[in-house]
Design a protein around this motif. Sequence first.
Motif, short mmCIF file in Angstrom:
data_model
loop_
_atom_site.label_atom_id
_atom_site.label_comp_id
_atom_site.label_asym_id
_atom_site.label_seq_id
_atom_site.Cartn_x
_atom_site.Cartn_y
_atom_site.Cartn_z
N VAL A 105 0.83 -1.20 0.00
CA VAL A 105 0.00 0.00 0.00
C VAL A 105 0.87 1.25 0.00
N TYR A 106 0.47 2.22 -0.80
CA TYR A 106 1.09 3.54 -0.81
C TYR A 106 0.07 4.52 -0.24
N ILE A 107 0.24 4.87 1.02
CA ILE A 107 -0.72 5.70 1.75
C ILE A 107 -0.60 7.15 1.29
N PRO A 108 -1.74 7.82 1.10
CA PRO A 108 -1.69 9.25 0.74
C PRO A 108 -1.07 10.07 1.86
N GLN A 109 -0.38 11.11 1.49
CA GLN A 109 0.15 12.02 2.50
C GLN A 109 -0.94 13.01 2.93
N GLY A 110 -0.82 13.52 4.11
CA GLY A 110 -1.80 14.49 4.61
C GLY A 110 -1.49 15.91 4.19
N ASN A 111 -0.31 16.17 3.71
CA ASN A 111 0.21 17.49 3.35
C ASN A 111 0.38 18.35 4.60
N ARG A 112 1.37 19.17 4.60
CA ARG A 112 1.65 20.03 5.75
C ARG A 112 0.50 20.98 6.05
N ASP A 113 -0.20 21.42 5.01
CA ASP A 113 -1.32 22.33 5.23
C ASP A 113 -2.62 21.59 5.55
N GLY A 114 -2.56 20.25 5.55
CA GLY A 114 -3.72 19.44 5.92
C GLY A 114 -4.76 19.25 4.84
N ARG A 115 -4.49 19.69 3.61
CA ARG A 115 -5.52 19.62 2.56
C ARG A 115 -5.90 18.19 2.19
N ASN A 116 -5.03 17.23 2.41
CA ASN A 116 -5.34 15.82 2.12
C ASN A 116 -5.50 14.98 3.38
N LEU A 117 -5.54 15.62 4.53
CA LEU A 117 -5.57 14.87 5.78
C LEU A 117 -6.83 14.01 5.89
N ASP A 118 -7.99 14.54 5.52
CA ASP A 118 -9.22 13.75 5.59
C ASP A 118 -9.13 12.53 4.69
N TYR A 119 -8.58 12.70 3.49
CA TYR A 119 -8.41 11.59 2.55
C TYR A 119 -7.47 10.54 3.14
N LYS A 120 -6.37 10.98 3.73
CA LYS A 120 -5.42 10.05 4.33
C LYS A 120 -6.07 9.27 5.48
N LEU A 121 -6.73 9.97 6.38
CA LEU A 121 -7.35 9.31 7.53
C LEU A 121 -8.47 8.37 7.11
N ASP A 122 -9.26 8.78 6.12
CA ASP A 122 -10.32 7.92 5.60
C ASP A 122 -9.73 6.67 4.95
N SER A 123 -8.64 6.84 4.20
CA SER A 123 -7.98 5.69 3.56
C SER A 123 -7.45 4.72 4.61
N LEU A 124 -6.86 5.24 5.67
CA LEU A 124 -6.34 4.37 6.74
C LEU A 124 -7.47 3.62 7.43
N SER A 125 -8.58 4.31 7.69
CA SER A 125 -9.74 3.65 8.31
C SER A 125 -10.30 2.54 7.42
N GLN A 126 -10.45 2.85 6.13
CA GLN A 126 -10.95 1.84 5.20
C GLN A 126 -9.98 0.67 5.07
N LEU A 127 -8.69 0.97 5.05
CA LEU A 127 -7.68 -0.08 4.96
C LEU A 127 -7.78 -1.01 6.17
#
Length: 139
Positions: A105-127
């Motif tokens: 798995v290649y997990i999405p980064q959350g980005n320093r500004d947090g713009r992808n944080l929801d996507y990252k956390l959702d991906s981890l939960s689904q995983l």
Amino acid sequence: MRLISWNVNGLRSVQRNAGLDSVLRLRPDILLLQETKLGRNSPHARLGAYHASFSSATASSHWGVATITQVPPVYVATSVIPSRRFGDEGRSILTVFPKLAILNVYIPQGNRDGRNLDYKLDSLSQLLRETVQLIVEVA
């Protein structure tokens, strides 16, 4: 068993510099690559006696993973998280062998500004949910 995991940040670049050949000379049983940056229509690496399974992004030059093994798997799934975005980005591949299953798995980064944080956390939960479900189904 020798297993190597490597974020290559572009498989074509690694191949041009003979990096993949150097790693394969170590004779890993399993080589997990992340961020291959190969599109679905990109030519894949020539790997000699190794078997390669790729999960590539719909767009070239982004994301992607590959699992390279000496023994061919009995089953391969390239979409283990039920998320269209995650699947379109080629971020996961499950390879199953008679006595072993490997999830690359290649997990999405959350980005320093947090713009992808929801996507990252959702991906981890689904995983986590999907991995637990896979384990329950296999057991």
